[in-house]
Design a protein around this motif. Structure first.
Motif, PDB file in Angstrom:
ATOM      1  N   TYR A 172      -8.256  -6.452   6.588  1.00 51.80           N
ATOM      2  CA  TYR A 172      -7.156  -5.497   6.477  1.00 51.80           C
ATOM      3  C   TYR A 172      -5.827  -6.233   6.345  1.00 51.80           C
ATOM      4  N   VAL A 173      -5.016  -5.765   5.415  1.00 51.84           N
ATOM      5  CA  VAL A 173      -3.640  -6.235   5.270  1.00 51.84           C
ATOM      6  C   VAL A 173      -2.738  -5.077   5.663  1.00 51.84           C
ATOM      7  N   THR A 174      -1.970  -5.272   6.718  1.00 53.42           N
ATOM      8  CA  THR A 174      -1.120  -4.207   7.251  1.00 53.42           C
ATOM      9  C   THR A 174       0.034  -3.914   6.296  1.00 53.42           C
ATOM     10  N   PRO A 175       0.419  -2.629   6.155  1.00 52.75           N
ATOM     11  CA  PRO A 175       1.570  -2.311   5.310  1.00 52.75           C
ATOM     12  C   PRO A 175       2.785  -3.170   5.625  1.00 52.75           C
ATOM     13  N   GLU A 176       3.468  -3.596   4.556  1.00 48.53           N
ATOM     14  CA  GLU A 176       4.687  -4.409   4.604  1.00 48.53           C
ATOM     15  C   GLU A 176       4.421  -5.870   4.941  1.00 48.53           C
ATOM     16  N   ALA A 177       3.170  -6.279   4.963  1.00 51.45           N
ATOM     17  CA  ALA A 177       2.869  -7.675   5.297  1.00 51.45           C
ATOM     18  C   ALA A 177       3.516  -8.649   4.318  1.00 51.45           C
ATOM     19  N   PHE A 178       3.533  -8.293   3.025  1.00 56.51           N
ATOM     20  CA  PHE A 178       4.114  -9.159   1.989  1.00 56.51           C
ATOM     21  C   PHE A 178       5.281  -8.478   1.267  1.00 56.51           C
ATOM     22  N   GLU A 179       5.888  -7.542   1.907  1.00 55.55           N
ATOM     23  CA  GLU A 179       6.948  -6.777   1.245  1.00 55.55           C
ATOM     24  C   GLU A 179       8.063  -7.688   0.740  1.00 55.55           C
ATOM     25  N   ASP A 180       8.493  -7.422  -0.503  1.00 57.66           N
ATOM     26  CA  ASP A 180       9.603  -8.137  -1.149  1.00 57.66           C
ATOM     27  C   ASP A 180       9.283  -9.581  -1.511  1.00 57.66           C
ATOM     28  N   LEU A 189      -7.774 -10.004  -4.123  1.00 59.10           N
ATOM     29  CA  LEU A 189      -8.029  -9.304  -2.869  1.00 59.10           C
ATOM     30  C   LEU A 189      -9.374  -9.693  -2.280  1.00 59.10           C
ATOM     31  N   SER A 190      -9.513  -9.480  -0.980  1.00 62.10           N
ATOM     32  CA  SER A 190     -10.770  -9.758  -0.289  1.00 62.10           C
ATOM     33  C   SER A 190     -11.742  -8.592  -0.478  1.00 62.10           C
ATOM     34  N   PRO A 191     -13.041  -8.867  -0.714  1.00 64.98           N
ATOM     35  CA  PRO A 191     -14.021  -7.779  -0.812  1.00 64.98           C
ATOM     36  C   PRO A 191     -14.229  -7.061   0.504  1.00 64.98           C
ATOM     37  N   GLN A 192     -13.742  -7.645   1.616  1.00 68.26           N
ATOM     38  CA  GLN A 192     -13.833  -6.982   2.913  1.00 68.26           C
ATOM     39  C   GLN A 192     -12.783  -5.886   3.072  1.00 68.26           C
ATOM     40  N   MET A 193     -11.824  -5.845   2.182  1.00 72.22           N
ATOM     41  CA  MET A 193     -10.758  -4.847   2.268  1.00 72.22           C
ATOM     42  C   MET A 193     -11.229  -3.542   1.631  1.00 72.22           C
ATOM     43  N   VAL A 194     -12.059  -2.816   2.342  1.00 72.57           N
ATOM     44  CA  VAL A 194     -12.610  -1.562   1.819  1.00 72.57           C
ATOM     45  C   VAL A 194     -11.492  -0.561   1.560  1.00 72.57           C
ATOM     46  N   TYR A 195     -10.523  -0.508   2.473  1.00 70.26           N
ATOM     47  CA  TYR A 195      -9.367   0.363   2.338  1.00 70.26           C
ATOM     48  C   TYR A 195      -8.134  -0.500   2.068  1.00 70.26           C
ATOM     49  N   ILE A 196      -7.439  -0.206   0.974  1.00 70.44           N
ATOM     50  CA  ILE A 196      -6.205  -0.917   0.661  1.00 70.44           C
ATOM     51  C   ILE A 196      -5.048   0.041   0.907  1.00 70.44           C
ATOM     52  N   ASP A 197      -4.249  -0.274   1.899  1.00 75.61           N
ATOM     53  CA  ASP A 197      -3.202   0.624   2.368  1.00 75.61           C
ATOM     54  C   ASP A 197      -1.868  -0.104   2.370  1.00 75.61           C
ATOM     55  N   GLY A 214     -16.681  -3.691  -3.628  1.00 69.07           N
ATOM     56  CA  GLY A 214     -16.608  -3.466  -2.196  1.00 69.07           C
ATOM     57  C   GLY A 214     -15.437  -2.583  -1.814  1.00 69.07           C
ATOM     58  N   VAL A 215     -14.348  -2.673  -2.587  1.00 64.24           N
ATOM     59  CA  VAL A 215     -13.178  -1.832  -2.328  1.00 64.24           C
ATOM     60  C   VAL A 215     -13.505  -0.395  -2.729  1.00 64.24           C
ATOM     61  N   SER A 216     -13.268   0.557  -1.827  1.00 63.88           N
ATOM     62  CA  SER A 216     -13.600   1.951  -2.119  1.00 63.88           C
ATOM     63  C   SER A 216     -12.383   2.866  -2.157  1.00 63.88           C
ATOM     64  N   ASN A 217     -11.360   2.597  -1.350  1.00 63.89           N
ATOM     65  CA  ASN A 217     -10.209   3.485  -1.257  1.00 63.89           C
ATOM     66  C   ASN A 217      -8.915   2.721  -1.501  1.00 63.89           C
ATOM     67  N   ILE A 218      -8.139   3.186  -2.459  1.00 65.69           N
ATOM     68  CA  ILE A 218      -6.817   2.634  -2.725  1.00 65.69           C
ATOM     69  C   ILE A 218      -5.827   3.734  -2.383  1.00 65.69           C
ATOM     70  N   LEU A 219      -5.064   3.546  -1.324  1.00 64.06           N
ATOM     71  CA  LEU A 219      -4.274   4.616  -0.748  1.00 64.06           C
ATOM     72  C   LEU A 219      -2.862   4.673  -1.335  1.00 64.06           C
ATOM     73  N   HIS A 220      -2.088   5.572  -0.819  1.00 67.68           N
ATOM     74  CA  HIS A 220      -0.765   5.911  -1.331  1.00 67.68           C
ATOM     75  C   HIS A 220       0.108   4.674  -1.563  1.00 67.68           C
ATOM     76  N   SER A 221       0.607   4.536  -2.799  1.00 66.36           N
ATOM     77  CA  SER A 221       1.576   3.495  -3.183  1.00 66.36           C
ATOM     78  C   SER A 221       1.059   2.073  -3.002  1.00 66.36           C
ATOM     79  N   ALA A 222      -0.243   1.887  -2.964  1.00 70.62           N
ATOM     80  CA  ALA A 222      -0.794   0.555  -2.711  1.00 70.62           C
ATOM     81  C   ALA A 222      -0.381  -0.457  -3.774  1.00 70.62           C
ATOM     82  N   PHE A 223      -0.360  -0.045  -5.038  1.00 72.60           N
ATOM     83  CA  PHE A 223      -0.045  -0.970  -6.129  1.00 72.60           C
ATOM     84  C   PHE A 223       1.005  -0.373  -7.060  1.00 72.60           C
ATOM     85  N   ASP A 224       2.044   0.158  -6.495  1.00 77.09           N
ATOM     86  CA  ASP A 224       3.069   0.741  -7.360  1.00 77.09           C
ATOM     87  C   ASP A 224       4.021  -0.309  -7.902  1.00 77.09           C
ATOM     88  N   PHE A 225       3.621  -1.590  -7.779  1.00 78.54           N
ATOM     89  CA  PHE A 225       4.501  -2.677  -8.184  1.00 78.54           C
ATOM     90  C   PHE A 225       4.012  -3.411  -9.428  1.00 78.54           C
TER      91      PHE A 225
END
Length: 353
Positions: A172-180, A189-197, A214-225
């Motif tokens: 898991y990568v927590t929101p804002e971990a790499f912001e900016d 990405l890691s195949p262990q990251m089933v949920y990308i948030d 392995g990734v199943s869920n890409i959540l709100h604004s995950a890759f809006d960049f």
């Protein structure tokens, strides 16, 4: 009197168990800075680096230090060990030894180290905001022992360039971990990251993202960049894509979706994405995609056999003999080329007298 006896008994029990008051000492590292340590264990002998007392040049943290004739392994970098003051201009590289298992909260916040940042594979945890605003590092290599990357860990590390690889150990990568951050290569990405948030907010310079099986869920604004990405591939395991997950893909030229069942899309999942680009999907799924909510807005679906073998487009030099022949023929291929299936077309040349 009774309380005094209880207190004395507790002290004796603590001493008998080898628990003593923490010992703290300073030692000069090879790059000249005085570093302060606290003994955290006598068996095995280990210390935590708790404070850097000099803020100049680059810093090489030692893998061990000597105190009272005993060699101690440096296994932890404590909270705010280097980042206790804002705007610390070290102006040189940072070297972290492969004995360190933990990097504490705010350990390097606001520091100005330069060059690549390599987190050795011994590191298992990195604390909240540990490298926040360390904006002069030029690249990042993460430990393959990490399981979580905490919020704001690398916030505003503007100097990062090239690729960013999230190790396969990370779940898991927590929101804002790499912001900016300003990586300008590929995000792996890691195949262990089933949920990308999230986690990569406003990292707008990435050219591509590798989303593994392995990734199943890409959540709100995950890759809006991903505004500079020209291609996007979604794995067969993807089932859900949230609002703005792929917003602002202004230069996207094609997309591949390997999921047999169309992933569920929220309304703005592909906001501002050209709906006329080729979308490659599995064989036999075109009607499902054409009728699925919001997928139906795309106009150019192309079915592909993803389990098949790619055609060889380049010319291949091969040797065929004997030539001419009446029955048997041998084909010699280059060493690097392997063929799973082949078709042979026989022709008969009619000679006229």
């Amino acid at each position: 009197m009774k309380n005094l006896k209880i207190y004395t008994l507790l002290v004796l029990l603590l001493m008998a168990g080898g628990v003593m008051q923490a010992q703290t000492f300073s030692a000069v590292c090879e790059t000249g800075q005085s570093l302060r340590y606290t003994v955290t264990s006598q068996n095995p002998p280990e210390v935590e680096l708790v404070q850097c007392e000099d803020f100049f040049g680059g810093v090489t943290i030692p893998d061990s230090v000597v105190f009272n004739g005993q060699n101690y392994a440096v296994v932890s970098l404590g909270m705010s060990a280097f980042g206790s003051l804002e705007g610390l201009h070290f102006n040189g590289p940072l070297s972290i030894p492969n004995t360190v298992r933990n990097i504490g909260i705010n350990a390097f916040t606001h520091c100005r180290f330069t060059g690549p940042l390599v987190i050795p594979n011994s590191v298992e945890t990195i604390g909240f905001r540990a490298f926040m605003d360390c904006d002069r590092f030029t690249s990042l290599t993460l430990s393959e022992s990490l399981t979580v990357i905490e919020a704001l860990t690398f916030l505003q590390c503007y100097g990062f360039r090239g690729d960013l690889k999230i190790p396969e150990s990370v779940r898991y990568v927590t929101p804002e971990a790499f912001e900016d951050c300003r990586f300008d290569g590929t995000l792996y990405l890691s195949p262990q990251m089933v949920y990308i948030d999230g986690g990569f907010e406003n990292c707008y310079m990435f050219k591509a993202v590798d989303i593994p099986e392995g990734v199943s869920n890409i959540l709100h604004s995950a890759f809006d960049f991903l505004q500079y990405a020209t291609e996007l591939t979604l794995p067969s395991t993807i089932t859900f894509i949230g609002d703005d997950a792929f917003c602002r893909l202004f230069f996207l030229e094609q997309m591949t979706v390997k999921a047999i069942d169309p992933p569920y899309l929220e309304e703005g999942a592909f906001l501002n994405t050209n709906r006329d680009i080729p979308v490659y999907i599995p064989m036999g799924t075109i009607e499902a995609y054409r009728s699925a909510p919001y997928w139906s807005e795309f106009t150019n679906f192309i079915e592909v056999d993803f389990d098949g073998v790619d055609e060889q487009e380049d010319n291949v030099e091969m040797e065929v003999y004997p030539n001419p022949t009446r029955n048997l023929v041998q084909v010699v291929l280059p060493n690097e080329l392997r063929i799973r299936n082949a078709e042979v077309c026989l022709t008969r040349k009619v000679l006229r007298e």
